[in-house]
Each structure stands twice: as structure tokens, then as C-alpha cells.
Motif scaffolding. Structure first.
Motif, PDB file in Angstrom:
ATOM      1  N   PRO B 245      45.211 -11.825  53.897  1.00 11.49           N
ATOM      2  CA  PRO B 245      43.753 -11.978  54.019  1.00 11.49           C
ATOM      3  C   PRO B 245      43.006 -11.094  53.002  1.00 11.49           C
ATOM      4  O   PRO B 245      41.983 -11.505  52.451  1.00 11.49           O
ATOM      5  N   TYR B 246      43.527  -9.904  52.766  1.00  9.38           N
ATOM      6  CA  TYR B 246      42.898  -9.001  51.798  1.00  9.38           C
ATOM      7  C   TYR B 246      43.236  -9.386  50.359  1.00  9.38           C
ATOM      8  O   TYR B 246      42.394  -9.281  49.471  1.00  9.38           O
ATOM      9  N   ILE B 247      44.477  -9.797  50.146  1.00  3.26           N
ATOM     10  CA  ILE B 247      44.907 -10.123  48.785  1.00  3.26           C
ATOM     11  C   ILE B 247      44.154 -11.335  48.248  1.00  3.26           C
ATOM     12  O   ILE B 247      43.627 -11.328  47.131  1.00  3.26           O
ATOM     13  N   LEU B 248      44.103 -12.384  49.056  1.00  6.73           N
ATOM     14  CA  LEU B 248      43.456 -13.622  48.603  1.00  6.73           C
ATOM     15  C   LEU B 248      41.967 -13.408  48.353  1.00  6.73           C
ATOM     16  O   LEU B 248      41.407 -13.938  47.390  1.00  6.73           O
ATOM     17  N   SER B 249      41.325 -12.612  49.206  1.00  5.82           N
ATOM     18  CA  SER B 249      39.894 -12.366  49.001  1.00  5.82           C
ATOM     19  C   SER B 249      39.676 -11.417  47.817  1.00  5.82           C
ATOM     20  O   SER B 249      38.707 -11.586  47.066  1.00  5.82           O
ATOM     21  N   ALA B 250      40.574 -10.471  47.642  1.00  6.13           N
ATOM     22  CA  ALA B 250      40.466  -9.576  46.476  1.00  6.13           C
ATOM     23  C   ALA B 250      40.555 -10.396  45.190  1.00  6.13           C
ATOM     24  O   ALA B 250      39.745 -10.223  44.264  1.00  6.13           O
ATOM     25  N   ASP B 251      41.511 -11.294  45.148  1.00  5.04           N
ATOM     26  CA  ASP B 251      41.712 -12.099  43.944  1.00  5.04           C
ATOM     27  C   ASP B 251      40.511 -13.019  43.688  1.00  5.04           C
ATOM     28  O   ASP B 251      40.023 -13.148  42.565  1.00  5.04           O
ATOM     29  N   TYR B 252      40.030 -13.637  44.751  1.00  8.76           N
ATOM     30  CA  TYR B 252      38.894 -14.568  44.629  1.00  8.76           C
ATOM     31  C   TYR B 252      37.652 -13.863  44.068  1.00  8.76           C
ATOM     32  O   TYR B 252      37.023 -14.342  43.116  1.00  8.76           O
ATOM     33  N   TYR B 253      37.315 -12.698  44.646  1.00  6.33           N
ATOM     34  CA  TYR B 253      36.094 -12.023  44.205  1.00  6.33           C
ATOM     35  C   TYR B 253      36.296 -11.251  42.896  1.00  6.33           C
ATOM     36  O   TYR B 253      35.340 -11.036  42.151  1.00  6.33           O
ATOM     37  N   PHE B 254      37.539 -10.896  42.612  1.00  2.00           N
ATOM     38  CA  PHE B 254      37.840 -10.324  41.297  1.00  2.00           C
ATOM     39  C   PHE B 254      37.483 -11.345  40.223  1.00  2.00           C
ATOM     40  O   PHE B 254      36.767 -11.048  39.262  1.00  2.00           O
ATOM     41  N   GLU B 255      37.980 -12.566  40.386  1.00  2.00           N
ATOM     42  CA  GLU B 255      37.687 -13.627  39.417  1.00  2.00           C
ATOM     43  C   GLU B 255      36.185 -13.892  39.324  1.00  2.00           C
ATOM     44  O   GLU B 255      35.644 -14.143  38.255  1.00  2.00           O
ATOM     45  N   GLN B 256      35.524 -13.828  40.465  1.00  2.00           N
ATOM     46  CA  GLN B 256      34.100 -14.160  40.502  1.00  2.00           C
ATOM     47  C   GLN B 256      33.218 -13.076  39.885  1.00  2.00           C
ATOM     48  O   GLN B 256      32.165 -13.389  39.318  1.00  2.00           O
ATOM     49  N   ARG B 257      33.624 -11.814  40.020  1.00  2.00           N
ATOM     50  CA  ARG B 257      32.684 -10.735  39.685  1.00  2.00           C
ATOM     51  C   ARG B 257      33.103  -9.765  38.589  1.00  2.00           C
ATOM     52  O   ARG B 257      32.268  -8.994  38.123  1.00  2.00           O
ATOM     53  N   VAL B 258      34.359  -9.799  38.181  1.00  2.00           N
ATOM     54  CA  VAL B 258      34.788  -8.741  37.266  1.00  2.00           C
ATOM     55  C   VAL B 258      34.019  -8.800  35.941  1.00  2.00           C
ATOM     56  O   VAL B 258      33.799  -7.771  35.301  1.00  2.00           O
ATOM     57  N   ASN B 259      33.558  -9.982  35.583  1.00  2.00           N
ATOM     58  CA  ASN B 259      32.787 -10.093  34.337  1.00  2.00           C
ATOM     59  C   ASN B 259      31.282  -9.891  34.528  1.00  2.00           C
ATOM     60  O   ASN B 259      30.508 -10.060  33.599  1.00  2.00           O
ATOM     61  N   SER B 260      30.887  -9.549  35.749  1.00  2.00           N
ATOM     62  CA  SER B 260      29.460  -9.294  36.001  1.00  2.00           C
ATOM     63  C   SER B 260      29.108  -7.817  35.967  1.00  2.00           C
ATOM     64  O   SER B 260      27.951  -7.452  36.207  1.00  2.00           O
ATOM     65  N   MET B 261      30.067  -6.987  35.685  1.00  2.00           N
ATOM     66  CA  MET B 261      29.828  -5.542  35.779  1.00  2.00           C
ATOM     67  C   MET B 261      28.737  -5.071  34.818  1.00  2.00           C
ATOM     68  O   MET B 261      27.979  -4.156  35.127  1.00  2.00           O
ATOM     69  N   LYS B 262      28.642  -5.733  33.652  1.00  2.00           N
ATOM     70  CA  LYS B 262      27.597  -5.354  32.718  1.00  2.00           C
ATOM     71  C   LYS B 262      26.214  -5.683  33.294  1.00  2.00           C
ATOM     72  O   LYS B 262      25.273  -4.888  33.163  1.00  2.00           O
ATOM     73  N   ASN B 263      26.093  -6.836  33.932  1.00  2.00           N
ATOM     74  CA  ASN B 263      24.817  -7.199  34.561  1.00  2.00           C
ATOM     75  C   ASN B 263      24.429  -6.187  35.644  1.00  2.00           C
ATOM     76  O   ASN B 263      23.273  -5.806  35.763  1.00  2.00           O
TER      77      ASN B 263
END
Lengths: 368, 368
Positions: B245-263
Motif C-alpha cells: 500500500p505504501y510502495i504503490l502510492s509512493a511510486d504513483y506520487y513520485f511520478e506525479q510530483r517529482v518534477n514539480s519541485m521547482k514550482n
């Protein structure tokens, strides 16, 4: 990742399974979440409605003052023993030589808590009152596992439990229950979970054995005990910001299965009989006292695997994906009855066991 | 469960929020599972495709040989320090006085691992090279937290990091990164995560801060380090049968947000400016170096709460659900920019800050 052996592959391809509730896959969690609102708030570091309500519910079910949800039993039980040791000011406990803490936890109890266990009884039998009377040093806590999983899930007489509980009370020894399979033993004893728990100062239960949840555990006892356990839970790194994936699935499958334990127990007795009717096969215990038992088969591993693979291929019923060695002529595997057993067509079960018996006879006569 | 204060209630009723990604609720997990097949197999006690693939992916991202998924950072970091201490045969480490291990973990490092920390620097400033040069006893490991959360998320110069890393290498001191907010600092440094991690022997990252997952952490380093960490993970009770449950959600939101850190970082700078333009308000740091900062307000608590409640009521924009005391005339709260900030209408933000500035002026002139 390891290559799958032909033996495991043959099992994987079966349509029916004698053991368990089904595959451990994401659908198990998804089903549990189906009826939960997207707006249901997370627990936050051990607080919030979702965790507090479930802890309250489980405390009531177990007849204890208070309960705490843990990510794992490994964490919950080490902590229970630590609290009782600290309370008495001694780092000594007693448990069975095949206790989970002794064989499955990389010595966490010793490495993290410096607690020294006395191993009671022999590996292949239950702890009896005499074993406890014969302890010749002071201990803070005695841990009993009901049923004793590693010897097929055996149980002492209920009167033995009562006698042990009285003795411990008299001697100031805390009695802790490893109740990973507590739900599963209530039909045999004819007692409720809370009646059994009354004999113990602290209790751990699991949600991914008979209940079939995703993971998680409850530790219950009186309020001062559970409050201490929360501090240790944080120290262990178990006080997660969100435990709700485990809590919600535990609650869902608890509701779904807690009243099926009698069926699983009856199924186990029936299935054990089928095994015992086969040549060169015996179960431990002969007559199960919960939903579980061990199947012991006599023969060489390659022959036993060949027989089981044939059964898997021809009947589509999965017996086991592994064999564990006792000697080079005796192997065993564990059976835990869950929802799947009742779903296997009876006629097919008969056919499979008839084939198993035939092949085991041939094996014994060396004509296989 | 505690009654909600009127202050918290007013915040809860706001339509927009300046901080974070949104509420911590079950919808977060459900969304992550939407695209996952019901037949996706669970990880089993640290093995299986779902955990091994994510560990490999994170090891690559961090530029480390190997990575292990943990239920919590508390567990991962104690274990990292324990491994380095055992390797060097001394139970001494050094970290900041406001290190997570020192103030948020009920002294797990001391109680479970008997590791003795040296506290470097003052509470209100960063660790500098001189603090390390001045340590007058041997240590096994130095832990750096980037950014230093409890002082508003400050960062040392990158050249300081490089100098500390070189010094530690020279002296045989292991350097561990508390990278709970590692993703969030990459835009300021203009470095990739793996470039930063190259300066450290071991790294912990979290998936429920900037990434906004449900829970969980990764610990990365070389293979022998991560193999040891798996043994300790089991001892801590963190080697759960299913962590998916933690791994799948970590991966999902990693993909969604890791490139938003500059914003998020740009948003933090903009928002901090808005706060600093207000009377009797300052941020720490004045100019954020990640997505986070602290807001300090000067005045009595009841007055500050009254002002914020008015803003919450009249503008529908939620600033904070709490105020923490510095003195009885200075309070602060933490801001972490996530997805929500960009969704608040700009005009409304302006109005809210204009009202905040007006009221803080009135408060200062005692005409509120």
C-alpha cells in the motif's frame, strides 16, 4: 528475482486451492476500500477516528481495557515483553523454543531489548504446567502461543491454561498471549476470545492469518500497558503517519471472517482425515484443534514432488507450493483452512486424494 | 477524541489552502491504486516484484548501489546509524540539536541502540564545517538533515556540504543524509538528487512530504549496508508481509510530483514575500531555499488567532490550523508548498494578505 521452480509453477497453475483465502494481491486491499469514502480522514501518528475506533472495538472484543494497532506482531510482542521486563526490573522471559521471537525475528528481542529468554519444553511438544514449575530462576513474563504453530498448531488443555494463569498470577509473572491465531482456536475451546484473554495480562492478535487482511496487529492490555506500548511503538519506528491501509482492511476482513472460524476448523478436521487416510502420510496433530495442521509425507523429495505435480496437473487442485525437510525421507507443509477449501468441488477433492493415496502406495512399494 | 477548537474548525471550513497537497484522506490511496491491477501480487516480507522494482528504481534515482523500502524514516535512520556504529565499533554519532532522532522519536536511538549523539551547532542555526572540526572525540557517523526543517528549512552552501563530505571521508566518518525533503532542495542547489547523494554514504528519503504519498521511506547506500539494514528492519518489526500500500502510492506520487519541485520552490519564495510584506510578520528563512519556511507572527496568541480566524472566515483561504509558541509575544507555523498553492485564485490571495497586513498593523497599534 528468483526463477520459479517447475514444482512452484505447477502449483501456481492450479484452479483450486485447499489452503488459505486466496492470493495475496492488490485486489484484497481494493475490495476492503470499496465501501470506504474517499473523504474518510487518515489516522495521524496514532490518533484520529479511524485508528481510535478500531482500537476501541478490538479492546472490547478481547475484553481488555485498551488496545493499540501495530504494523506488525514482531514489533508488538517485543514491546510487550520489554514493558513487562522493565516493570519488574529484570530482563528475563520464558517461551517455547519455536516461538516466533526465537526463530523468525533475527533476534530482535535480544539485539534491541537485551532480553534473555528461557526456552521451555522440547521443540516438538507443548509447554505444560510442569515446565513452568521447573523454571529455577525469576522471570518477568511467560509467553504462550496458541496454537503452537511450528508444531502443527497444537493446543494445551484449557484447564492447563487456567492452571498456568493462576500460577503466574500467584508468582507475579506476567502472562502474554501470542494470539496470532486466536480467532482460529475459539471453536475448539468453545470459549470466546475475551474469555481466553482473561487468562492473560497482554495479548497480541494478527489480521493477516485467519482474518486474511493485508497486514497489521493489535496489542491489548490495561491502559498503562498500552500507553507504554505507544512510546515503544514510536521508538521502533512503527508510529506511522498513516496506518489506515492496514486498519481498514483488518476491520473489513474481521467483519467478513471472524464468524467463519468454526467452518475453517471443521474443514481442517475433514481435510486432515483425508490426508491421514492416505498411505505414508500423517498430519500433526492427527486431529486439528484449529484451522491449521501440518502434513507429513514419507519418501524422497523428488518422488514426493513428482506425485504432487501430477496431482496439480491432472486435478487442478493445489495442495502445496513447497515441501520442507524433516529428514531426507520425511517432508512436511503447513495447511491453514480459509475461504478457498469450501469452494473446491467435493468430487474433485475425492479424486485428488484417491490419486494421492494410489501414488503414495506405489512409492512405498518402489513401483512408482 | 479531542474536541476541535474554534480556531481549527475555522481552518477546516476554508475552501482553499496555501500549504500542502490536500487532505490526508483515503482518496489519496484509492487514486494511487486506480491504475493497479487487482491481480498485482503483493510483496512478501521484503521480496517480490513490487518492492524489488521500486527499490531498484530509487537506488538508480539516488545514484546508490542499493535501496530498501521501510515503513518509516524513524526506523530507517536509527538503523543506518546503528550499522555505521557497529562497523566502527563505537556508539557515537553527531547531529543537529533539532534532529528528528533527537526530538521526535522518544529517544529510540538511545533506548534501543544505546547510541550517544553529540549535538552540533546551536538550535537556531545550521551545522557548519567548523562545528565538525571542533568535535573533540571520535564519532562513527555524522547526520546532516537537508533542509534543516525545525529552523524553517535552511540549507548550507553547497561548497560547505562538499567540504564536510571531504573531511568525513578523510577522517573515516560516515556521512548520512536525512533527506526527508531531498526532492525539495534540488532546485535551489541546481543539482540532481544523485549528485547530492554522492556526497553521502547513506541516504534516507521520505514519500509523504513533498511527494505526498501515504507513508514510507527508502534507505539507500552500498549493497552491504542495505543488506544489513534488512536484518535490522526485521528486528524492528518493519519487515511486513505486505508493504505494497505504501510502495504503490509512493511510486504513483513520485511520478506525479517529482518534477514539480521547482514550482513548489518558486511558490514558496512568492508566498514568503507576501508574508514578509506584512506588518509584524517575518519568515524564516526570509528567502526560502526549498518548498518550506516558517512564518513568525508577533503578538499575543488570542489576538493572532482572532485575526487568522477572520481571514479564514471572510476569504475562505486557509493559512494555518495551529500556532506554536516561541515567546508569549511570538508564534510561528510551518508552510510547505504543494499542489494546493497554485490552485488558490491570485486575486483572493492578494485580498487575504491585504487584510492580514491591515489587522497586524492595527494589532501593533493596539487598536484591534
Amino acid at each position: 528475482m528468483q526463477e520459479m521452480s517447475p514444482f512452484v509453477k505447477a502449483f501456481q497453475q492450479t484452479k483450486f486451492r485447499l489452503n488459505g483465502h486466496g492470493k495475496r494481491e492488490v485486489g484484497v486491499l481494493k475490495e476492503a476500500l470499496l465501501s470506504i469514502s474517499n473523504q474518510q480522514e487518515s489516522d495521524i501518528y496514532g490518533t484520529g477516528q479511524v485508528i481510535e475506533a478500531f482500537q476501541r472495538k478490538m479492546a472490547n472484543y478481547l475484553g481488555k481495557e485498551s488496545a493499540v494497532f501495530f504494523p506488525s506482531g514482531t514489533m508488538a510482542q517485543q514491546i510487550a515483553l520489554r514493558i513487562w521486563c522493565d516493570e519488574k526490573g529484570m530482563q528475563k522471559v520464558a517461551y517455547h523454543p519455536l516461538c516466533h521471537l526465537e526463530i523468525h525475528e533475527e533476534d530482535g528481542l535480544k539485539e534491541l531489548h537485551h532480553i534473555d529468554p528461557i526456552l521451555l519444553a522440547d521443540k516438538d511438544r507443548l509447554i505444560e504446567l510442569d515446565d513452568i514449575l521447573n523454571i529455577n530462576e525469576e522471570i518477568a513474563c511467560l509467553l504462550l502461543e496458541l496454537p503452537q504453530r511450528e508444531i502443527g498448531g497444537q493446543l494445551p488443555e484449557y484447564s492447563t491454561l487456567e492452571a498456568i494463569s493462576s500460577y503466574c498470577k500467584e508468582k507475579g509473572i506476567k502472562l502474554h498471549l501470542d494470539g496470532a491465531r486466536l480467532f482460529e482456536i475459539t471453536p475448539y475451546y468453545g470459549k470466546s476470545a475475551s474469555e481466553i484473554c482473561k487468562l492473560f495480562d497482554s495479548v497480541y492478535i494478527s489480521f493477516y492469518k485467519g482474518i486474511g487482511g493485508v497486514a497489521g496487529a493489535i496489542l491489548a492490555g490495561d491502559e498503562s500497558f498500552t500507553e507504554s506500548s505507544k512510546v515503544w511503538k514510536r521508538r521502533h519506528g512503527g508510529d506511522l503517519v498513516s496506518l489506515y491501509p492496514y486498519i481498514l482492511s483488518a476491520d473489513y476482513y474481521f467483519e467478513q471472517r471472524v464468524n467463519s472460524m468454526k467452518n475453517y476448523y471443521e474443514g481442517a478436521k475433514e481435510l486432515a482425515q483425508l490426508y491421514n487416510d492416505c498411505h505414508q502420510i500423517t498430519t500433526k496433530p492427527i486431529k486439528p484443534v484449529s484451522n491449521m495442521f501440518h502434513v507429513h509425507l514419507f519418501g524422497q523429495k523428488e518422488h514426493l514432488e513428482k506425485i504432487l505435480m501430477e496431482i496439480h496437473h491432472t486435478t487442478g487442485i493445489g495442495f502445496t507450493p513447497y515441501l520442507r525437510e524433516v529428514t531426507d525421507h520425511e517432508y512436511f507443509y503447513e495447511v491453514s483452512i480459509g475461504d478457498q477449501y469450501a469452494a473446491v468441488p467435493r468430487e474433485e477433492v475425492k479424486k485428488a486424494f484417491s490419486l494421492l493415496n494410489k501414488r503414495m502406495k506405489e512409492l512405498d512399494l518402489s513401483i512408482l
